[in-house]
Motif scaffolding. Structure first.
Motif, mmCIF file in Angstrom:
data_model
loop_
_atom_site.group_PDB
_atom_site.id
_atom_site.type_symbol
_atom_site.label_atom_id
_atom_site.label_comp_id
_atom_site.label_asym_id
_atom_site.label_seq_id
_atom_site.Cartn_x
_atom_site.Cartn_y
_atom_site.Cartn_z
ATOM 1 N N PRO A 132 41.913 41.407 47.610
ATOM 2 C CA PRO A 132 42.415 39.706 47.893
ATOM 3 C C PRO A 132 42.997 39.321 47.437
ATOM 4 O O PRO A 132 42.697 38.955 46.150
ATOM 5 C CB PRO A 132 41.014 38.750 49.021
ATOM 6 C CG PRO A 132 39.962 39.732 48.889
ATOM 7 C CD PRO A 132 40.333 41.414 47.557
ATOM 8 N N ILE A 133 44.316 38.628 48.102
ATOM 9 C CA ILE A 133 45.354 37.307 46.600
ATOM 10 C C ILE A 133 44.784 36.613 46.819
ATOM 11 O O ILE A 133 43.780 35.041 47.413
ATOM 12 C CB ILE A 133 46.440 37.344 47.654
ATOM 13 C CG1 ILE A 133 47.037 38.921 48.557
ATOM 14 C CG2 ILE A 133 47.385 36.379 47.011
ATOM 15 C CD1 ILE A 133 48.009 38.655 48.683
ATOM 16 N N PRO A 134 44.185 36.254 45.673
ATOM 17 C CA PRO A 134 43.962 34.414 44.532
ATOM 18 C C PRO A 134 44.420 33.532 45.458
ATOM 19 O O PRO A 134 45.824 33.661 45.797
ATOM 20 C CB PRO A 134 43.431 34.945 43.044
ATOM 21 C CG PRO A 134 44.471 35.875 42.514
ATOM 22 C CD PRO A 134 44.929 36.935 44.396
ATOM 23 N N THR A 135 44.269 32.777 45.002
ATOM 24 C CA THR A 135 44.652 31.376 44.795
ATOM 25 C C THR A 135 44.691 30.318 43.410
ATOM 26 O O THR A 135 43.641 30.525 43.223
ATOM 27 C CB THR A 135 44.279 30.355 46.037
ATOM 28 O OG1 THR A 135 43.393 29.644 46.112
ATOM 29 C CG2 THR A 135 44.757 31.198 47.852
ATOM 30 N N ARG A 136 45.845 29.530 43.524
ATOM 31 C CA ARG A 136 45.185 28.517 42.436
ATOM 32 C C ARG A 136 44.181 27.869 42.374
ATOM 33 O O ARG A 136 43.244 27.903 41.582
ATOM 34 C CB ARG A 136 46.321 27.335 42.208
ATOM 35 C CG ARG A 136 46.520 26.456 40.979
ATOM 36 C CD ARG A 136 47.018 25.830 41.137
ATOM 37 N NE ARG A 136 48.863 26.437 41.164
ATOM 38 C CZ ARG A 136 49.615 26.265 41.008
ATOM 39 N NH1 ARG A 136 49.776 26.462 39.841
ATOM 40 N NH2 ARG A 136 50.825 27.205 41.871
ATOM 41 N N GLU A 137 42.903 26.963 43.816
ATOM 42 C CA GLU A 137 42.047 26.660 44.139
ATOM 43 C C GLU A 137 40.850 27.421 43.381
ATOM 44 O O GLU A 137 40.031 27.340 42.877
ATOM 45 C CB GLU A 137 41.729 25.948 45.313
ATOM 46 C CG GLU A 137 43.265 25.118 45.352
ATOM 47 C CD GLU A 137 44.605 25.651 45.577
ATOM 48 O OE1 GLU A 137 44.174 26.379 45.953
ATOM 49 O OE2 GLU A 137 44.926 24.903 46.134
ATOM 50 N N THR A 138 41.214 28.812 43.810
ATOM 51 C CA THR A 138 39.730 30.078 43.622
ATOM 52 C C THR A 138 39.742 29.970 42.489
ATOM 53 O O THR A 138 39.064 30.432 41.989
ATOM 54 C CB THR A 138 40.176 31.040 45.003
ATOM 55 O OG1 THR A 138 41.245 31.590 44.045
ATOM 56 C CG2 THR A 138 39.806 30.969 45.990
ATOM 57 N N TRP A 155 45.433 43.237 38.888
ATOM 58 C CA TRP A 155 45.765 42.210 39.964
ATOM 59 C C TRP A 155 46.482 40.490 39.854
ATOM 60 O O TRP A 155 46.759 40.057 40.558
ATOM 61 C CB TRP A 155 45.758 42.809 41.572
ATOM 62 C CG TRP A 155 46.023 43.782 42.062
ATOM 63 C CD1 TRP A 155 45.326 45.743 41.499
ATOM 64 C CD2 TRP A 155 47.605 44.618 42.568
ATOM 65 N NE1 TRP A 155 45.871 45.922 42.273
ATOM 66 C CE2 TRP A 155 47.038 45.392 42.752
ATOM 67 C CE3 TRP A 155 48.518 43.119 42.785
ATOM 68 C CZ2 TRP A 155 48.697 45.966 43.462
ATOM 69 C CZ3 TRP A 155 49.740 43.818 43.229
ATOM 70 C CH2 TRP A 155 49.950 45.426 42.796
ATOM 71 N N ASP A 156 44.814 40.399 39.522
ATOM 72 C CA ASP A 156 44.844 38.525 39.583
ATOM 73 C C ASP A 156 45.668 37.990 38.671
ATOM 74 O O ASP A 156 46.242 37.008 38.400
ATOM 75 C CB ASP A 156 43.210 38.560 39.344
ATOM 76 C CG ASP A 156 42.279 38.614 40.355
ATOM 77 O OD1 ASP A 156 42.672 38.916 41.797
ATOM 78 O OD2 ASP A 156 41.223 38.440 40.234
ATOM 79 N N HIS A 157 45.451 39.220 37.701
ATOM 80 C CA HIS A 157 46.382 37.650 35.757
ATOM 81 C C HIS A 157 48.147 38.728 36.270
ATOM 82 O O HIS A 157 48.573 37.503 36.480
ATOM 83 C CB HIS A 157 46.138 39.268 34.954
ATOM 84 C CG HIS A 157 45.163 39.346 34.383
ATOM 85 N ND1 HIS A 157 44.349 39.356 33.460
ATOM 86 C CD2 HIS A 157 44.000 38.512 34.853
ATOM 87 C CE1 HIS A 157 43.050 39.669 33.171
ATOM 88 N NE2 HIS A 157 42.659 38.555 34.003
ATOM 89 N N LEU A 158 48.192 39.164 37.544
ATOM 90 C CA LEU A 158 49.412 39.479 37.923
ATOM 91 C C LEU A 158 50.222 37.965 39.085
ATOM 92 O O LEU A 158 50.688 37.570 38.396
ATOM 93 C CB LEU A 158 49.620 40.751 38.813
ATOM 94 C CG LEU A 158 51.121 41.105 39.057
ATOM 95 C CD1 LEU A 158 51.914 41.120 38.058
ATOM 96 C CD2 LEU A 158 51.140 41.831 40.110
ATOM 97 N N PHE A 159 48.892 38.521 39.739
ATOM 98 C CA PHE A 159 49.429 36.415 40.612
ATOM 99 C C PHE A 159 49.649 35.569 39.746
ATOM 100 O O PHE A 159 49.652 34.287 40.507
ATOM 101 C CB PHE A 159 47.794 36.599 41.908
ATOM 102 C CG PHE A 159 48.816 37.989 42.920
ATOM 103 C CD1 PHE A 159 49.993 37.076 43.844
ATOM 104 C CD2 PHE A 159 48.239 38.788 42.722
ATOM 105 C CE1 PHE A 159 50.197 38.206 44.824
ATOM 106 C CE2 PHE A 159 48.073 39.872 43.451
ATOM 107 C CZ PHE A 159 49.414 39.598 44.740
ATOM 108 N N LEU A 160 48.656 35.123 39.073
ATOM 109 C CA LEU A 160 48.809 34.120 38.134
ATOM 110 C C LEU A 160 49.535 34.132 37.136
ATOM 111 O O LEU A 160 50.530 32.866 37.303
ATOM 112 C CB LEU A 160 47.118 34.225 36.937
ATOM 113 C CG LEU A 160 46.813 33.171 35.919
ATOM 114 C CD1 LEU A 160 47.177 32.198 36.498
ATOM 115 C CD2 LEU A 160 45.711 33.378 35.116
ATOM 116 N N ILE A 161 50.075 34.955 36.853
ATOM 117 C CA ILE A 161 51.344 34.559 35.176
ATOM 118 C C ILE A 161 52.741 33.956 36.292
ATOM 119 O O ILE A 161 53.538 34.298 36.021
ATOM 120 C CB ILE A 161 51.781 36.400 35.297
ATOM 121 C CG1 ILE A 161 50.664 36.350 34.245
ATOM 122 C CG2 ILE A 161 52.428 36.379 34.167
ATOM 123 C CD1 ILE A 161 50.681 37.818 33.572
ATOM 124 N N SER A 162 52.788 35.232 37.100
ATOM 125 C CA SER A 162 53.913 34.160 38.793
ATOM 126 C C SER A 162 53.525 33.890 39.588
ATOM 127 O O SER A 162 54.594 33.184 39.697
ATOM 128 C CB SER A 162 53.486 35.388 39.845
ATOM 129 O OG SER A 162 52.607 36.032 40.289
#
Length: 241
Positions: free
Chosen positions: A82-88, A64-71
């Motif tokens: 927990p949904i990650p952010t660019r800063e975390t 899930w972290d990789h999915l948000f990172l690629i998007s």
């Protein structure tokens, strides 16, 4: 034909170009339910393409972290984590403060210096002597590991004497005296009654042994007499015939 120079930047190469295009398609979906279903399907596909992540603890959280990172953190879906952010994800760890130790004798290391200081501060003479012998034996081991040859005990004794300014003296072949507890628990075989010599006139034991001895002698005499009489009778009968 489409070349790589004309395509956008590939964020995570281990997932490939097709996964990134699918995520870009999911970003363009306006229906929230449809977008959520496609995101769940993408998670399953990403896990299939990277089976090595299954050995990682909590691998679905990583997917899930990789999915948000690629998007590029633009995907609006519900996540079980927990949904990650660019800063975390891109935050730098804090700088580690390494201990600054400068040993006086680097070929022996800092730990040996700590043991030497503890041995010098020891008040009990037996413990202090035990520390000294352990230090000397360790110095011999370190010398043989580095130089691949044996070292004389006098050299270790002189070097330890120089390091400690004569406060510790290595004694080759030293064996510590046994403690009081070891002496008390040691078996004493001399006190066992089995190993004491038996005398003929000592109580009932001597009389019993004499009785057995006389009985065996009498039995041997009786059996011997009978056998001799039998042989003599047979001899006389044969002679008369």
């Amino acid at each position: 034909m489409e070349y790589n120079t004309t395509r956008n930047h590939l964020i995570m190469k281990e997932y490939g170009r097709n996964i990134q295009k699918m995520i870009e398609y999911v970003l363009s979906i306006e229906d929230a339910d449809h977008r959520q279903r496609n995101a769940m399907s993408l998670i399953e596909l990403m896990g299939t393409l990277n089976p090595h992540l299954r050995n990682v603890e909590d691998f679905r959280h990583k997917l899930w972290d990789h999915l948000f990172l690629i998007s590029d953190f633009k995907l609006d879906v519900e996540s079980p984590y927990p949904i990650p952010t660019r800063e975390t994800l891109r935050a730098k760890p804090e700088r580690l403060s390494y201990p600054k130790k400068y040993p006086r004798n680097r070929h022996f290391g800092k730990n040996l210096e700590m043991v030497i200081d503890k041995a010098i501060a020891e008040d009990n003479p037996e413990k202090k002597e035990g520390f000294t012998q352990c230090i000397g034996n360790y110095m011999k081991l370190a010398y043989s590991n580095w130089h691949k040859e044996s070292v004389h005990d006098d050299a270790i004794k002189a070097e330890l004497n120089g390091i400690t300014d004569g406060k510790l003296e290595f004694q080759p072949g030293y064996t510590p005296p046994p403690s009081a507890a070891a002496i008390a628990n040691a078996p004493n075989f001399n006190t066992s009654a089995e190993f004491l010599p038996r005398t003929s006139g000592s109580g009932s034991g001597g009389s019993g042994s004499n009785k057995r001895k006389n009985f065996q002698q009498n039995k041997f005499k009786n059996s011997g007499g009978k056998s001799s009489n039998k042989h003599s009778n047979k001899y006389n009968k044969n002679r008369n015939k």
